[in-house]
Design a protein around this motif. Structure first.
Motif, short mmCIF file in Angstrom:
data_model
loop_
_atom_site.label_atom_id
_atom_site.label_comp_id
_atom_site.label_asym_id
_atom_site.label_seq_id
_atom_site.Cartn_x
_atom_site.Cartn_y
_atom_site.Cartn_z
N TYR A 1 0.67 -1.12 -0.05
CA TYR A 1 0.11 -0.01 -0.01
C TYR A 1 0.81 1.12 0.13
N PHE A 2 2.06 1.09 -0.36
CA PHE A 2 3.25 2.25 -0.20
C PHE A 2 2.60 3.49 -0.78
N SER B 1 -0.40 8.75 -1.28
CA SER B 1 0.34 9.52 -2.20
C SER B 1 -0.37 9.82 -3.70
N THR B 2 -1.07 8.88 -4.15
CA THR B 2 -1.56 8.74 -5.50
C THR B 2 -3.03 9.09 -5.49
N TYR B 3 -3.84 8.60 -4.34
CA TYR B 3 -5.32 9.12 -4.37
C TYR B 3 -5.50 10.24 -3.70
N LYS C 1 -12.96 4.01 -2.14
CA LYS C 1 -13.31 3.58 -3.31
C LYS C 1 -12.31 2.43 -3.49
N ARG C 2 -11.07 2.78 -3.11
CA ARG C 2 -10.08 1.61 -3.49
C ARG C 2 -10.14 0.74 -2.42
N VAL C 3 -10.49 1.05 -1.17
CA VAL C 3 -10.71 -0.27 -0.23
C VAL C 3 -11.89 -1.01 -0.68
#
Length: 348
Positions: free
Chosen positions: A125-126, A130-132, A147-149
């Motif tokens: 998950y690094f 930083s990207t969402y 949404k990702r989760v």
């Protein structure tokens, strides 16, 4: 007769020094040549060529150390630790026999996101924090961490979404944020996610993959791919790779490139990016075999609203390109990639 005591026959100081150095040098060489090596020592081969290490696997990003949680408030620390527990033991809380809710298939998040999402090149998950939020072509929308989760819950865990306001969602979000500590906005640290393997020139082969599976995978995941259920009956010691309790065909690992890169540097048990056990061909063929087996379906009709954005190994049409579903699934992929690249450039 020569008088050995005559001054002209005595070696000079310089000659003496040279003789001494030569004797020491040859003595050292002889010692190196005949010294007996210990049981764990290896003789140095002077003809061996130094091989530069692959930069893809050096200086990889790592998770923040636990001691740094001392800078969090008690409530923040509690939430982060609960989030980690949920990722590591999802089914204990949210599986079919979960203590909080029964909304997933019995797998744990860390079955796909190794070591609770901290393993370099282990689908970690690094880079999430930083990207969402970011635009994702699959949904055609700007997606946030929630949404990702929930995509993972609905696809990889073949379950239901978590309510945004729930303690469990907030804990997972706190843990993801914690893992992103020190990662600058917009930066994807080296070692994030899944390593992208170079494609094969041929189509990947489920029959060859079945041989790899029998030799290197089924001792853990079982011959029927159903995994090994833990004694408590709540979760899996080794997760199912296909069948009714595995990920559905909307999951990220259903894409061959993701599965191949994932197993290459993480499987079988004990392998990692530093000590892989599979060749590239074995990883690709294994992906072909596992993802050719039956698994739960998901309604994907709303995915990829712009069909031109579909990746080369998304196996469900319609497509903007002229290639079949069969080739999108098993390859060869190079013609598809070349077609996509050519037509993207022509739109500029």
């Amino acid at each position: 007769m020569v008088n050995s005591n005559h001054p002209s026959n005595q070696p000079s100081l310089l000659q003496t020094l040279l003789y001494t150095l030569l004797i020491a040098l040859f003595g050292a060489l002889g010692y190196v040549s005949f010294i007996q090596l210990g049981p764990n020592e290896v003789a140095i081969d002077s003809t061996q060529v130094y091989v530069e290490p692959d930069s893809n696997f050096t200086h990889l990003w790592t998770a923040p150390s636990d001691w740094r949680m001392m800078y969090l408030t008690d409530s923040q620390k509690e939430l982060v630790e609960y989030g980690r527990e949920l990722i590591a033991h999802t089914s204990e809380y949210l599986g079919p026999k979960g203590t909080v809710k029964a909304i997933s298939n019995g797998m744990n998040c860390q079955n796909c996101h190794l070591n609770a999402g901290t393993q370099p090149w282990g689908n970690n998950y690094f880079a999430v924090q930083s990207t969402y939020p970011k635009f994702r072509a699959r949904s055609g929308t700007i997606e946030d961490q929630v949404k990702r989760v929930n995509d993972c819950f609905e696809r990889s865990l073949n379950g239901q979404s978590l309510a945004v306001e729930s303690k469990e969602m907030q804990a997972i979000l706190a843990y993801i944020k914690w893992l992103g500590t020190d990662v600058e906005k917009g930066v994807v640290p080296k070692g994030s996610g899944i390593f992208k393997l170079k494609g094969l020139k041929r189509a990947i082969d489920p029959a060859k993959g079945a041989e790899v599976y029998a030799a290197k995978c089924q001792s853990c995941h079982q011959a029927d791919g159903g995994g090994l259920l833990a004694e408590n009956g709540k979760s899996y010691t080794y997760p199912p790779l296909w069948g009714p309790h595995s990920y559905n065909h909307g999951a990220g690992l259903y894409r061959m490139s993701n599965f191949a890169g994932y197993v290459k540097y993480n499987m079988p048990l004990g392998a990692n990016y530093d000590k892989p056990q599979l060749s590239d061909e074995e990883a690709w063929d294994l992906a072909a075999y596992v993802n050719s087996m039956p698994r739960p379906a998901k309604d994907l009709s709303k995915d990829w609203p712009d069909i031109a954005g579909k990746p080369f190994d998304h196996p469900f049409g319609p497509f903007a390109d002229p290639f079949t579903e069969e080739q999108h699934k098993y390859g060869p992929y190079k013609p598809i990639k070349e077609w996509i690249a050519k037509h993207k450039k022509s739109k500029k």
